[in-house]
Write an enzyme that holds these catalytic residues in place. Structure first.
Site, PDB file in Angstrom:
ATOM      1  N   SER A  91      11.601 -15.156 -19.701  1.00 14.22           N
ATOM      2  CA  SER A  91      12.608 -14.341 -20.376  1.00 14.22           C
ATOM      3  C   SER A  91      12.659 -14.628 -21.866  1.00 14.22           C
ATOM      4  O   SER A  91      12.735 -13.706 -22.689  1.00 14.22           O
ATOM      5  CB  SER A  91      13.983 -14.580 -19.745  1.00 14.22           C
ATOM      6  N   ASP A 146      14.218 -20.572 -18.300  1.00 13.64           N
ATOM      7  CA  ASP A 146      13.412 -19.373 -18.027  1.00 13.64           C
ATOM      8  C   ASP A 146      12.514 -19.013 -19.209  1.00 13.64           C
ATOM      9  O   ASP A 146      12.887 -18.227 -20.087  1.00 13.64           O
ATOM     10  CB  ASP A 146      14.347 -18.213 -17.675  1.00 13.64           C
ATOM     11  N   TYR A 152      12.866  -8.298  -9.973  1.00 19.26           N
ATOM     12  CA  TYR A 152      11.617  -7.773 -10.505  1.00 19.26           C
ATOM     13  C   TYR A 152      11.321  -6.406  -9.896  1.00 19.26           C
ATOM     14  O   TYR A 152      11.825  -6.058  -8.818  1.00 19.26           O
ATOM     15  CB  TYR A 152      10.444  -8.708 -10.171  1.00 19.26           C
ATOM     16  N   GLN A 208      18.275 -20.311 -15.304  1.00 16.42           N
ATOM     17  CA  GLN A 208      18.271 -19.457 -16.490  1.00 16.42           C
ATOM     18  C   GLN A 208      18.018 -20.208 -17.795  1.00 16.42           C
ATOM     19  O   GLN A 208      17.271 -19.731 -18.652  1.00 16.42           O
ATOM     20  CB  GLN A 208      19.573 -18.653 -16.570  1.00 16.42           C
ATOM     21  N   ARG A 211      14.182 -16.991  -9.830  1.00 17.29           N
ATOM     22  CA  ARG A 211      15.182 -16.216 -10.563  1.00 17.29           C
ATOM     23  C   ARG A 211      16.567 -16.501  -9.988  1.00 17.29           C
ATOM     24  O   ARG A 211      17.149 -15.690  -9.269  1.00 17.29           O
ATOM     25  CB  ARG A 211      14.851 -14.720 -10.462  1.00 17.29           C
TER      26      ARG A 211
END
Length: 363
Positions: free
Chosen positions: A128, A125, A223, A122, A117
């Protein structure tokens, strides 16, 4: 570099690892892409669209890198050439036998759910992107199941109040569930053990439910972490009081690598009004509701509990588009000048590579 896109064979899986848009960018970048015939059809992408983007329809298993959505079956592992690379959501933490098979064939395997993370990761990901789909679809399932309207309606027959929706867990799926429920006109509240998400919840127009004695459950990487027994008991008591007033409850809480925490007990369900609906997005990892059965609706004292599995596959076109962008970004990270270049000092490569050079690397 030769990239292969096989058809997904897992039951109910309608997504495809790369869509024509992503294929076009990869081809322009100098790669060759081979698609198994019909691989994208279930997601709304015919072979002709891939051909127009520069892909060839043929045998994808002979490629240098094979891109998948679901982990391969034993038969599919046998189709991989020794020494090639595999990219997908391999569920590595619970797939020890698969990792041994891949290592034996000297496959370099990347399990994308293990991406760190960090900001650089990103665009890759997959958790997500697919959680966004799941949170959206969960609310649609609830709206189709509840005997109530979601929005307030003022009619000649009187005014009907809006549905009250409670979302438990405000990660990506939870935030998307909040946004979708609000768009449908519901009054939404949400709970999370991470106090830092309060602002995000309220920015979407929902009410943040706070315990009188807050518990702090934020772990590494943003998380949630497992609570102590005392903290969890206080959380259960608070949530039992909260869910009894909800018409719809959407649960999304998960702890990486562990069973999903129980947030809604049998007693809490029995305190809800008949006609209420629970959609448990943690069903595949044990469920946030004590009565959840993965893939099977349960009706208990008038309350319907849904434990859907693989919701992203039910919205395959947009789920595939998002997944493909993640995969293409990852390939751009690990492939340089048309070949795979592994830098195990890099967090992304080190975090996702689970087999290489005949060894299992997952710890």
């Amino acid at each position: 570099m030769k990239i292969g896109i096989p058809q997904e064979t897992a039951p109910g899986e309608r997504r495809v690892a790369l869509v024509p848009e992503a294929v076009g960018r990869l081809v322009k970048g100098g790669h060759q892409v081979t698609l198994e015939a019909g691989a994208g059809v279930a997601a709304g992408f015919p072979d002709a669209a891939y051909a127009a983007a520069g892909a060839t329809v043929g045998d994808p298993w002979g490629a240098d890198v094979v891109c998948k959505v679901q982990k391969p079956s034993a038969a599919e592992v046998g189709k991989l050439r020794e020494g090639v690379a595999l990219v997908g959501v391999l569920q590595a933490a619970t797939s020890a036998d698969l990792l041994r098979q891949l290592a034996q064939r000297r496959i370099t395997a990347f399990s994308l759910e293990l991406l760190p993370r960090i900001t650089r990761a990103q665009p890759m990901d997959v958790l997500s992107s697919q959680a966004t789909v799941a949170g959206y679809k969960a609310v649609l399932l609830a709206a189709a199941t509840t005997p109530r309207f979601f929005p307030m309606l003022v009619t000649a027959a009187g005014t009907l109040p809006p549905a009250r929706v409670l979302v438990l867990g405000a990660g990506v799926a939870g935030l998307q569930a909040i946004a979708t429920a609000r768009r449908l006109g519901a009054v939404v509240s949400a709970f999370d053990v991470r106090a830092a998400v309060k602002e995000q919840i309220e920015s979407l127009g929902a009410k943040f439910l706070a315990m009188d004695q807050p518990v702090e459950g934020e772990g590494s990487g943003g998380y949630a972490k497992e609570l102590s027994q005392d903290q969890h008991q206080r959380e259960l008591a608070f949530l039992a009081h909260s869910v009894k007033d909800a018409d719809v409850v959407v649960t999304t809480a998960a702890i990486p690598g562990k069973r999903a925490p129980v947030l809604v007990t049998r007693a809490a369900v029995e305190g809800m009004r008949p006609g209420s609906v629970i959609v448990d997005l943690a069903a595949e990892s044990g469920g946030n509701c004590e009565l959840t059965q993965a893939g099977t609706p349960v009706v208990h004292q008038g309350v319907t509990i849904l434990g859907p599995v693989n919701l992203p596959a039910t919205v395959p076109q947009h789920a595939s588009q998002m997944y493909a962008r993640n995969v293409a970004s990852f390939l751009g990270h690990v492939a340089k000048d048309g070949v795979l270049q592994l830098d195990f000092a890099d967090e992304i490569t080190k975090g996702t590579c689970v087999t290489h050079d005949g060894r299992v690397l997952l710890r």
